[in-house]
Enzyme design. Structure first.
Site, PDB file in Angstrom:
ATOM      1  N   GLY A 276       0.818  -1.206   0.000  1.00 56.09           N
ATOM      2  CA  GLY A 276       0.000   0.000   0.000  1.00 56.09           C
ATOM      3  C   GLY A 276       0.850   1.254   0.000  1.00 56.09           C
ATOM      4  O   GLY A 276       1.961   1.278  -0.541  1.00 56.09           O
ATOM      5  N   SER A 277       0.363   2.287   0.654  1.00 58.94           N
ATOM      6  CA  SER A 277       1.012   3.604   0.620  1.00 58.94           C
ATOM      7  C   SER A 277       2.021   3.756   1.758  1.00 58.94           C
ATOM      8  O   SER A 277       1.910   3.094   2.798  1.00 58.94           O
ATOM      9  CB  SER A 277      -0.044   4.702   0.738  1.00 58.94           C
ATOM     10  N   VAL A 280       0.331   4.749   5.270  1.00 57.11           N
ATOM     11  CA  VAL A 280      -0.274   3.637   6.001  1.00 57.11           C
ATOM     12  C   VAL A 280       0.812   2.675   6.471  1.00 57.11           C
ATOM     13  O   VAL A 280       0.730   2.116   7.572  1.00 57.11           O
ATOM     14  CB  VAL A 280      -1.310   2.906   5.126  1.00 57.11           C
ATOM     15  N   GLY A 281       1.852   2.495   5.666  1.00 54.95           N
ATOM     16  CA  GLY A 281       2.952   1.620   6.059  1.00 54.95           C
ATOM     17  C   GLY A 281       3.613   2.075   7.342  1.00 54.95           C
ATOM     18  O   GLY A 281       3.971   1.253   8.199  1.00 54.95           O
ATOM     19  N   GLU A 298       5.673  -3.175   1.176  1.00 53.86           N
ATOM     20  CA  GLU A 298       5.870  -2.812  -0.232  1.00 53.86           C
ATOM     21  C   GLU A 298       5.000  -1.586  -0.481  1.00 53.86           C
ATOM     22  O   GLU A 298       3.780  -1.683  -0.520  1.00 53.86           O
ATOM     23  CB  GLU A 298       5.464  -3.984  -1.133  1.00 53.86           C
ATOM     24  N   CYS A 332      -0.423  -1.730 -11.475  1.00 54.38           N
ATOM     25  CA  CYS A 332       0.620  -1.549 -10.470  1.00 54.38           C
ATOM     26  C   CYS A 332       1.329  -0.214 -10.660  1.00 54.38           C
ATOM     27  O   CYS A 332       1.140   0.485 -11.649  1.00 54.38           O
ATOM     28  CB  CYS A 332       1.636  -2.674 -10.594  1.00 54.38           C
TER      29      CYS A 332
END
Length: 596
Positions: A276-277, A280-281, A298, A332
């Site tokens: 994700g982003s 958020v990571g 990732e 992607c």
């Protein structure tokens, strides 16, 4: 010759038997998965269709429902529950019970599970791609390339090599422990939690699930709120395959919801894989630090696509457009920055422009379109703001693709492929992840310059370098700070499932796929045992037994030099001293030896 002749005959017979065995198909049962409620009638725009109007500017978390709709047509697909923290905890508890049983399963059983899945995928490619297309807006070809092929490749790699890389791996024991046998064992971690993005709803579920289950874990997957409809159908396929091999119920689970649901999974699982982003990571890392569980992140990228002056421009132009379209809202994060040598810049731009002008976006299942809809609500507005910022700062728009027959209420879900030239790194388009079909093309004159430009990014996922000299392309790629690199190709690294996938900097850390990704689902345990038990056992040398003798340190000095000295003669001399110390009568500290 008399000796070698029977050996050659036996070798030929063995090879012939292996070949004949390959001709015998394995006994793999077929799955019966009910798809009646997800099959489309082919008439997406009929007058009595329910066109969903999603709320803007507010979250659906409070509604306790994940609303699902086709981004290409806004046709309503239904809803799924947004699970509470307690519900997630209960799901993980059930998965943990199932894992304790599955951890004892054989690799034969696990391989059969993979074969059953592979058979179903091959026999139902159209169904899988249509469901992915309806839920994310991607075309059937893009679904086949990104969903089917990558998943089939991962399964066949696990079938061929998975057991090999999970078996104990023996290592050298070193000089001081030459009498020991050293190995690394790979044990399942428990419950793998995966929080995956919407861009490849089929592969993003299967990718962590396959590695987790094959390595003996259970897995709970939180699917994106933008792809829950397809994710829940794909879950049926997995459930049917697990039942076919007698796997415990709840070994794999798919959960739906929003931030609260994902946070609860982080707090309950034994490892988290997140796609994700970066924002958020970071929150996931913070939450995972409370329980100190391992995390693989990732987080997207801003991949550089580099074209040197000695590259085949006509061929590279086709690859470049494909790479740009793969970074659209339904695909992607592909190539997002294009650097072209000054000598071929005009030629490259002209060829790319010609291709892009022929590209048409439209509802993917209602016609033959090159691009579909953007999955995320309001994302097209972000893309246009990036384009406007570049134009305001001096960039020029060279070309745009066209729209096909769009539903009136869904126009803002589409963004045409766009070519932008005269860009520089002061523009947001060259710094922020666009995740859209935009090709910003920038000139460079030297290899040193383009390497510096490619590294001028907070992201570091991948790169692609094209040159008539493979040596030159490899030299450039080796100096770009990223996790994956393709030489005279784009995204080929991900089709080699023996390779790890992941990035650096704001693109995240840790790896999935490949040997590293498979073993990342394991507790890596180092084991040392006696090599010649019970004949040779560990015994503490007498000079350093308690109470330590007066010559204890001198013994240690000689032992270190005997083992690790750089000069063979010094080592032999030290070894003589070691043997001398061992043969002498040693006394505890404070007791003097008689010398008369």
């Amino acid at each position: 010759m008399a000796f070698w002749w029977p050996v050659l005959v036996l070798a030929f017979a063995y090879a012939l038997c292996r070949f004949l065995l390959m001709l015998i198909p394995p006994n793999v049962p077929s799955l019966d998965v009910d798809a009646s409620d997800v099959m489309d009638d082919g008439n997406q725009t009929r007058e009595n269709s329910f066109i969903y109007i999603p709320p803007r500017g507010r979250t659906q978390q409070g509604d306790r429902k994940v609303q699902c709709y086709e981004p290409a047509t806004m046709k309503y697909l239904g809803y799924f529950p947004a699970l509470t923290s307690q519900e997630v905890k209960e799901r993980v508890t059930q998965a943990r019970k199932a894992q304790k049983i599955w951890a004892k399963s054989s690799f034969k059983q696990r391989r059969q599970f993979l074969r059953i899945l592979l058979k179903y995928i091959i026999e139902h490619q159209q169904l899988i791609c249509e469901i992915s297309s309806r839920d994310t807006g991607k075309t059937m070809v893009d679904a086949s390339l990104g969903e089917i092929m990558t998943t089939c490749e991962k399964i066949t790699w696990l079938l061929a090599e998975g057991e090999r890389w999970l078996k104990p791996e023996y290592r050298s024991s070193g000089r001081s422990m030459f009498h020991k046998r050293s190995k690394v064992e790979f044990h399942p971690l428990g419950v793998i939690g995966a929080i995956v993005s919407w861009n490849y709803p089929f592969h993003n579920i299967f990718n962590p699930m396959l590695a987790a289950v094959f390595s003996g874990n259970s897995v709970v997957i939180k699917v994106s709120e933008y792809a829950s409809w397809s994710g829940c159908f794909y879950f049926r396929i997995i459930q049917a395959a697990l039942a076919a091999v007698g796997a415990p119920e709840n070994l794999v689970d798919v959960i739906t919801g929003f931030a609260e649901t994902g946070e609860a999974l982080v707090n309950a699982a034994d490892k988290i894989i997140f796609v994700g982003s970066p924002g958020v990571g970071k929150m996931i890392m913070k939450n995972a630090s409370e329980t100190l569980i391992p995390v693989t992140l990732e987080l997207g990228g801003k991949d550089a696509f580099i074209v040197c002056e000695d590259a085949d421009v006509s061929q590279v132009a086709q690859i470049a457009v494909r790479a740009a379209l793969q970074s659209s809202g339904q695909n992607c994060a592909g190539a997002e920055r294009f650097y072209v040598h000054n000598d071929v810049y005009s030629d490259f731009v002209n060829q790319v422009t010609k291709i892009v002008k022929s590209v048409t976006a439209g509802p993917p299942l209602s016609g033959k379109y090159d691009m579909g809809a953007i999955c995320m609500l309001e994302h097209s507005e972000k893309l246009q703001s990036l384009v406007n910022d570049a134009l305001d700062k001096g960039a020029e728009m060279m070309a745009r693709g066209t729209f096909g027959n769009l539903v009136e209420d869904a126009v803002d879900q589409f963004f045409p492929p766009t070519v932008i030239v005269n860009v520089n790194h002061s523009m947001k388009l060259m710094q922020e992840e666009a995740f859209g079909p935009i090709m910003p093309i920038m000139k460079f004159t030297t290899d040193e310059e383009v390497i510096k430009l490619a590294n001028d990014s907070k992201y570091g996922l991948g790169c692609a370098v094209f040159s008539g000299s493979q040596k030159r392309a490899k030299e450039i790629a080796s100096q770009i700070h990223c996790g994956v690199a393709a030489i005279n190709d784009f995204a080929s690294t991900y089709m080699c499932q023996s390779l790890p996938f992941g990035g650096v900097k704001h693109s995240g850390f840790g790896r999935f796929a490949g040997i590293e990704g498979l073993r990342a689902c394991c507790l890596v345990k180092s084991v040392v045992e006696d090599r010649w038990w019970p004949y040779i056992r560990t015994k503490i040398p007498k000079p350093i037994q308690y109470p330590i003798a007066d010559n204890g340190f001198e013994f240690q000095e000689s032992l270190v030099e005997a083992l690790y000295g750089l000069n063979i003669w010094d080592r032999l001399r030290a070894l003589v001293n070691v043997l001398k110390f061992l043969s002498e009568q040693n006394f505890p500290s404070g007791i003097k030896r008689r010398t008369d």
